[in-house]
Write a protein that holds these residues in place. Structure first.
Motif, PDB file in Angstrom:
ATOM      1  N   ILE A 129       0.894  -1.184   0.036  1.00 35.39           N
ATOM      2  CA  ILE A 129       0.005   0.077  -0.096  1.00 35.39           C
ATOM      3  C   ILE A 129       0.701   1.368  -0.016  1.00 35.39           C
ATOM      4  O   ILE A 129       0.667   2.138  -0.732  1.00 35.39           O
ATOM      5  CB  ILE A 129      -0.934   0.270   1.423  1.00 35.39           C
ATOM      6  CG1 ILE A 129      -2.083   1.135   1.168  1.00 35.39           C
ATOM      7  CG2 ILE A 129      -0.026   0.030   2.590  1.00 35.39           C
ATOM      8  CD1 ILE A 129      -3.251   1.017   1.959  1.00 35.39           C
ATOM      9  N   LYS A 130       2.054   1.174   0.542  1.00 36.81           N
ATOM     10  CA  LYS A 130       2.749   2.502   0.854  1.00 36.81           C
ATOM     11  C   LYS A 130       3.317   2.688  -0.790  1.00 36.81           C
ATOM     12  O   LYS A 130       3.570   3.945  -1.152  1.00 36.81           O
ATOM     13  CB  LYS A 130       3.914   2.152   1.608  1.00 36.81           C
ATOM     14  CG  LYS A 130       3.556   2.347   3.260  1.00 36.81           C
ATOM     15  CD  LYS A 130       4.549   2.164   4.245  1.00 36.81           C
ATOM     16  CE  LYS A 130       4.252   2.317   5.586  1.00 36.81           C
ATOM     17  NZ  LYS A 130       5.353   1.945   6.568  1.00 36.81           N
ATOM     18  N   LYS A 131       3.899   1.430  -1.299  1.00 37.00           N
ATOM     19  CA  LYS A 131       4.533   1.846  -2.770  1.00 37.00           C
ATOM     20  C   LYS A 131       3.500   2.332  -3.495  1.00 37.00           C
ATOM     21  O   LYS A 131       3.755   3.182  -4.352  1.00 37.00           O
ATOM     22  CB  LYS A 131       4.826   0.519  -3.269  1.00 37.00           C
ATOM     23  CG  LYS A 131       5.378   0.483  -4.690  1.00 37.00           C
ATOM     24  CD  LYS A 131       5.611  -0.959  -5.108  1.00 37.00           C
ATOM     25  CE  LYS A 131       5.698  -1.031  -6.651  1.00 37.00           C
ATOM     26  NZ  LYS A 131       5.708  -2.406  -7.135  1.00 37.00           N
ATOM     27  N   TYR A 132       2.455   1.869  -3.474  1.00 35.82           N
ATOM     28  CA  TYR A 132       1.127   2.292  -4.441  1.00 35.82           C
ATOM     29  C   TYR A 132       0.492   3.841  -4.155  1.00 35.82           C
ATOM     30  O   TYR A 132       0.431   4.635  -4.933  1.00 35.82           O
ATOM     31  CB  TYR A 132      -0.197   1.676  -4.560  1.00 35.82           C
ATOM     32  CG  TYR A 132       0.083  -0.043  -5.240  1.00 35.82           C
ATOM     33  CD1 TYR A 132       0.126   0.136  -6.645  1.00 35.82           C
ATOM     34  CD2 TYR A 132       0.153  -1.347  -4.457  1.00 35.82           C
ATOM     35  CE1 TYR A 132       0.429  -1.234  -7.288  1.00 35.82           C
ATOM     36  CE2 TYR A 132       0.355  -2.414  -5.302  1.00 35.82           C
ATOM     37  CZ  TYR A 132       0.515  -2.265  -6.758  1.00 35.82           C
ATOM     38  OH  TYR A 132       0.581  -3.469  -7.390  1.00 35.82           O
ATOM     39  N   ALA A 133       0.493   4.123  -2.722  1.00 36.79           N
ATOM     40  CA  ALA A 133       0.016   5.345  -2.371  1.00 36.79           C
ATOM     41  C   ALA A 133       0.759   6.594  -2.733  1.00 36.79           C
ATOM     42  O   ALA A 133       0.465   7.559  -3.313  1.00 36.79           O
ATOM     43  CB  ALA A 133      -0.144   5.376  -0.913  1.00 36.79           C
TER      44      ALA A 133
END
Length: 235
Positions: free
Chosen positions: A78-82
């Motif tokens: 989620i951090k990578k995408y966000a």
């Protein structure tokens, strides 16, 4: 031989064509049923609402495995995408806002036919407007105008331009009442190109859907609080 035929039938291209045809034919089919039954007023509105979500459920079912996998990837990274998606969204929204302001100043009498159309349809049922613009349109339009083309257009910029043009044209051209309002296709194109770019970079359809839901949420809360005049653009 049978397996090969089955593979050809369920190819990405065939599935995409079926989804697109379903999306555009379904409303006319339902309108025909409503007219044949002579249903009008609030009941017709509720039937349209239910039919829309039935169509959404059908398209989600078609792409269920892919959507499920995208949810899994998003949950695990989620951090990578966000972070990357937030940067793309912020830049796209900034350009969209600047262009929208310029258009309003150059054409002071211009209106958003799509916004007015939605407000007229759900005038007495704001909760239906909220559900449709926050949940229905972000999901179904990203699936129809983005997901269907991802597997058949391999060129990055061609994918972004074509999907953005189709989505913006569908929104503006099918609802405009005043020829001058067609200029709204420019900011709409910018916003939908942002979602297309976001999807291509993330290779995860849940990402543009989530951002589009969040973007639509703010003016819809304003609408439910009867201050919709403050925020007049949503897509």
């Amino acid at each position: 031989m049978n397996k090969q035929k089955e593979s050809n039938i369920f190819s990405p291209l065939n599935i995409s064509i079926c989804v697109i045809l379903l999306y555009f034919i379904w409303p006319y089919f339902m309108n025909a049923l409503v007219n044949m039954a002579n249903i009008k007023g609030t009941l017709a509105l509720y039937m349209q609402f239910i039919a829309d979500f039935f169509l959404l459920g059908l398209i989600i079912f078609i792409y269920y495995q892919s959507i499920k996998e995208d949810f899994r990837k998003l949950k695990n990274n989620i951090k990578k995408y966000a972070l990357k998606s937030l940067i793309i969204f912020a830049i796209g929204l900034g350009i969209y806002t600047i262009v929208s302001i310029l258009i309003v100043n150059i054409f002071p009498n211009i209106e958003s036919d799509n916004t007015n159309s939605l407000l007229n349809i759900f005038n007495k049922k704001p909760i239906l407007l909220f559900i449709s613009t926050v949940f229905y349109y972000p999901v179904i339009e990203e699936l129809v105008f983005k997901k269907t083309f991802k597997g058949i257009i391999n060129n990055k910029w061609l994918f972004i331009i074509i999907t953005a043009i189709l989505n913006a044209s569908f929104e503006v051209l099918l609802s405009y009442n005043n020829p001058i309002n067609i200029i709204n296709i420019i900011p709409s194109f910018i916003l939908y190109a942002t979602y297309s770019y976001m999807y291509y970079e993330s290779d995860n359809i849940v990402v543009p859907i989530a951002y589009r839901m969040l973007y639509n949420l703010i003016p819809n809360i304003a609408t439910l609080l009867s201050i919709s005049s403050i925020l007049v653009f949503w897509h």
